[in-house]
Design an enzyme around this catalytic site. Structure first.
Site, mmCIF file in Angstrom:
data_model
loop_
_atom_site.group_PDB
_atom_site.id
_atom_site.type_symbol
_atom_site.label_atom_id
_atom_site.label_comp_id
_atom_site.label_asym_id
_atom_site.label_seq_id
_atom_site.Cartn_x
_atom_site.Cartn_y
_atom_site.Cartn_z
ATOM 1 N N LYS A 141 42.681 54.805 38.569
ATOM 2 C CA LYS A 141 41.755 54.496 37.470
ATOM 3 C C LYS A 141 41.081 55.765 36.959
ATOM 4 O O LYS A 141 40.777 55.877 35.766
ATOM 5 C CB LYS A 141 40.722 53.458 37.924
ATOM 6 C CG LYS A 141 41.351 52.092 38.259
ATOM 7 C CD LYS A 141 42.102 51.510 37.073
ATOM 8 C CE LYS A 141 42.586 50.089 37.311
ATOM 9 N NZ LYS A 141 43.326 49.533 36.178
ATOM 10 N N THR A 152 37.331 36.680 38.897
ATOM 11 C CA THR A 152 38.696 36.184 38.739
ATOM 12 C C THR A 152 39.031 35.302 39.948
ATOM 13 O O THR A 152 38.353 35.372 40.974
ATOM 14 C CB THR A 152 39.698 37.352 38.687
ATOM 15 O OG1 THR A 152 39.528 38.133 39.861
ATOM 16 C CG2 THR A 152 39.488 38.222 37.467
ATOM 17 N N TYR A 199 43.998 52.909 44.196
ATOM 18 C CA TYR A 199 43.440 52.207 43.029
ATOM 19 C C TYR A 199 42.399 53.085 42.332
ATOM 20 O O TYR A 199 42.459 53.299 41.115
ATOM 21 C CB TYR A 199 42.806 50.886 43.484
ATOM 22 C CG TYR A 199 42.261 50.046 42.350
ATOM 23 C CD1 TYR A 199 43.076 49.140 41.683
ATOM 24 C CD2 TYR A 199 40.931 50.150 41.949
ATOM 25 C CE1 TYR A 199 42.579 48.369 40.638
ATOM 26 C CE2 TYR A 199 40.429 49.387 40.909
ATOM 27 C CZ TYR A 199 41.251 48.494 40.263
ATOM 28 O OH TYR A 199 40.759 47.734 39.229
ATOM 29 N N ASP A 240 58.245 44.493 32.755
ATOM 30 C CA ASP A 240 57.565 45.212 33.830
ATOM 31 C C ASP A 240 57.090 46.519 33.206
ATOM 32 O O ASP A 240 57.915 47.322 32.746
ATOM 33 C CB ASP A 240 58.561 45.461 34.969
ATOM 34 C CG ASP A 240 57.936 46.236 36.125
ATOM 35 O OD1 ASP A 240 56.885 46.888 35.933
ATOM 36 O OD2 ASP A 240 58.528 46.207 37.225
ATOM 37 N N VAL A 241 55.808 46.741 33.188
ATOM 38 C CA VAL A 241 55.266 47.905 32.471
ATOM 39 C C VAL A 241 55.547 49.237 33.169
ATOM 40 O O VAL A 241 55.181 50.285 32.654
ATOM 41 C CB VAL A 241 53.746 47.758 32.196
ATOM 42 C CG1 VAL A 241 53.487 46.723 31.133
ATOM 43 C CG2 VAL A 241 52.972 47.470 33.468
ATOM 44 N N ASN A 258 46.565 46.944 29.998
ATOM 45 C CA ASN A 258 45.628 46.305 30.922
ATOM 46 C C ASN A 258 46.245 45.871 32.242
ATOM 47 O O ASN A 258 45.530 45.677 33.218
ATOM 48 C CB ASN A 258 45.018 45.101 30.169
ATOM 49 C CG ASN A 258 44.336 44.113 31.072
ATOM 50 O OD1 ASN A 258 43.239 44.376 31.542
ATOM 51 N ND2 ASN A 258 44.991 42.992 31.349
ATOM 52 N N ASP A 260 53.847 40.174 30.014
ATOM 53 C CA ASP A 260 53.563 40.016 31.440
ATOM 54 C C ASP A 260 54.889 40.005 32.187
ATOM 55 O O ASP A 260 55.934 39.672 31.621
ATOM 56 C CB ASP A 260 52.778 38.729 31.731
ATOM 57 C CG ASP A 260 51.889 38.849 32.967
ATOM 58 O OD1 ASP A 260 50.652 38.894 32.828
ATOM 59 O OD2 ASP A 260 52.447 38.921 34.093
HETATM 60 N N1 LIG Z 1 39.092 41.884 38.194
HETATM 61 C C1 LIG Z 1 38.258 42.895 38.352
HETATM 62 O O1 LIG Z 1 37.244 42.789 39.032
HETATM 63 C C2 LIG Z 1 38.546 44.209 37.666
HETATM 64 C C3 LIG Z 1 37.537 45.190 37.602
HETATM 65 C C4 LIG Z 1 37.804 46.408 36.974
HETATM 66 C C5 LIG Z 1 39.062 46.620 36.426
HETATM 67 N N2 LIG Z 1 40.025 45.658 36.511
HETATM 68 C C6 LIG Z 1 41.329 45.949 35.924
HETATM 69 O O2 LIG Z 1 41.563 45.047 34.877
HETATM 70 C C7 LIG Z 1 42.957 44.817 34.721
HETATM 71 C C8 LIG Z 1 43.252 43.326 34.740
HETATM 72 O O3 LIG Z 1 42.753 42.805 35.948
HETATM 73 P P1 LIG Z 1 42.638 41.230 36.232
HETATM 74 O O4 LIG Z 1 41.553 41.053 37.212
HETATM 75 O O5 LIG Z 1 42.614 40.489 34.954
HETATM 76 O O6 LIG Z 1 44.025 41.015 37.011
HETATM 77 P P2 LIG Z 1 44.987 39.722 37.165
HETATM 78 O O7 LIG Z 1 45.702 39.914 38.447
HETATM 79 O O8 LIG Z 1 44.220 38.468 36.932
HETATM 80 O O9 LIG Z 1 46.017 39.934 35.952
HETATM 81 C C9 LIG Z 1 46.899 41.002 35.907
HETATM 82 C C10 LIG Z 1 48.171 40.572 35.178
HETATM 83 O O10 LIG Z 1 49.049 41.714 35.128
HETATM 84 C C11 LIG Z 1 50.357 41.296 35.407
HETATM 85 N N3 LIG Z 1 51.120 42.415 35.963
HETATM 86 C C12 LIG Z 1 50.959 43.010 37.177
HETATM 87 N N4 LIG Z 1 51.863 43.985 37.336
HETATM 88 C C13 LIG Z 1 52.601 44.023 36.203
HETATM 89 C C14 LIG Z 1 53.699 44.810 35.779
HETATM 90 N N5 LIG Z 1 54.222 45.770 36.554
HETATM 91 N N6 LIG Z 1 54.230 44.577 34.546
HETATM 92 C C15 LIG Z 1 53.721 43.607 33.757
HETATM 93 N N7 LIG Z 1 52.696 42.815 34.117
HETATM 94 C C16 LIG Z 1 52.141 43.023 35.327
HETATM 95 C C17 LIG Z 1 50.208 40.155 36.386
HETATM 96 O O11 LIG Z 1 51.364 39.305 36.390
HETATM 97 C C18 LIG Z 1 48.936 39.457 35.882
HETATM 98 O O12 LIG Z 1 49.255 38.440 34.943
HETATM 99 C C19 LIG Z 1 43.632 45.604 35.840
HETATM 100 O O13 LIG Z 1 44.061 46.855 35.343
HETATM 101 C C20 LIG Z 1 42.511 45.788 36.846
HETATM 102 O O14 LIG Z 1 42.707 46.904 37.662
HETATM 103 C C21 LIG Z 1 39.796 44.456 37.104
#
Ligand SMILES: NC(=O)c1ccc[n+]([C@@H]2O[C@H](COP(=O)([O-])OP(=O)(O)OC[C@H]3O[C@@H](n4cnc5c(N)ncnc54)[C@H](O)[C@@H]3O)[C@@H](O)[C@H]2O)c1
Length: 255
Positions: free
Chosen positions: A158, A189, A154, A59-60, A86, A38
């Protein structure tokens, strides 16, 4: 729990929160050694400590950091069996195409799509050496459906994750590497809860489209990721794996 991932090494990006955190917990419960990546040091460290895993701050979107995180995982734990790519963002500046600026567009593409390109690019060679591996890339149900409540970059990012995963799944299938796209529906979330607590109308506008009548819990998404990571999904690759409460299958939903 049948410990389907015993002895496997899994690298999870975005492991500090939400879906990534729930998956770190699930992978550990299934017996995997978990590397929690992270950008956020506090939450990433906490996640790694909880699952008795390794924290790597990265940072990914940074190519060197991505290459190094897999090298380190292999150095410390001996293999790379599962890559759960993810990490992602959905900032409020990403909105209708008419109001979203180029900077916001590019940032979302970098974090959501370029990062998955980098993670796959540097995870695959390790898996080629082992002749085995499972990659799960987080896309979204918006990769297969349009929304009037647009987040244009976004959704486009995706869609990119989905088609890249499909192509990689096909390309590397005969080398024992499976690549699947996970497409979650809306997940309960903290961000979503806060947003919709402030604006119940906005929540209702979305909930009406979900046959199951609620948002997913992160643990329900993590269960699907564990399935894709494990040999239980051994005949699945290049797949669009929707975990969306029925949204993408629905025309008229129950009242
Ligand atoms: N929450 C939803 O409703 C939902 C629905 C469909 C898809 N998604 C996808 O699921 C994935 C996770 O979502 P979530 O809701 O758990 O998000 P979240 O914000 O709770 O967690 C995301 C994590 O990624 C980390 N992060 C962000 N940018 C980063 C970077 N550049 N390098 C390293 N780490 C980084 C953040 O610090 C955070 O800990 C995402 O790809 C999101 O698009 C989420």
């Amino acid at each position: 729990m049948t410990k389907r991932l015993t002895g496997r090494v899994a690298v999870i990006t975005g492991a500090g929160s939400g879906i990534g955190l729930a998956t770190a917990r699930r992978f550990a419960a299934e017996g995997a050694k978990v590397v929690c990546v992270d950008m956020n040091e506090d939450s990433g460290k906490k996640a790694a400590a909880e699952v008795d895993g390794l924290f790597i701050q990265a940072d990914v979107t940074d190519e060197d950091a991505v290459r190094e995180m897999y090298e380190r995982a292999v150095r410390e734990y001996g293999s790379l069996d599962i890559a759960f790519n993810n990490a992602g963002i959905s900032p409020p500046e990403d909105d209708s195409i008419l109001t979203t600026g180029l900077e916001a567009w590019k940032r979302v593409q970098e974090v959501n799509l370029t990062s998955v390109y980098l993670c796959c690019k540097y995870a695959i060679p390790h898996m080629q050496r082992q002749k085995k591996g499972s990659i799960i890339n987080t896309a979204s149900f918006v990769a297969v459906m349009g929304a009037a409540t647009s987040q244009i970059s976004y959704s486009a990012s995706k869609g990119g994750v989905l088609s890249m995963s499909r192509e990689l799944g096909v390309q590397f299938a005969r080398e024992g590497i499976r690549v699947n796209a996970l497409c979650p529906g809306p997940v309960n979330t903290p961000l979503l809860q806060e947003l919709f607590a402030k604006d119940p109308e906005r929540a209702a506008r979305r909930l009406v489209h979900i046959p199951l009548g609620r948002f997913a819990e992160p643990e329900e998404i993590a269960a699907a990721v564990a399935f894709l990571a494990s040999d239980d999904s051994s005949f699945m690759t290049a797949n669009t794996f929707l975990v969306d409460g029925g949204i993408s299958g629905a025309y008229v939903t129950p009242q």
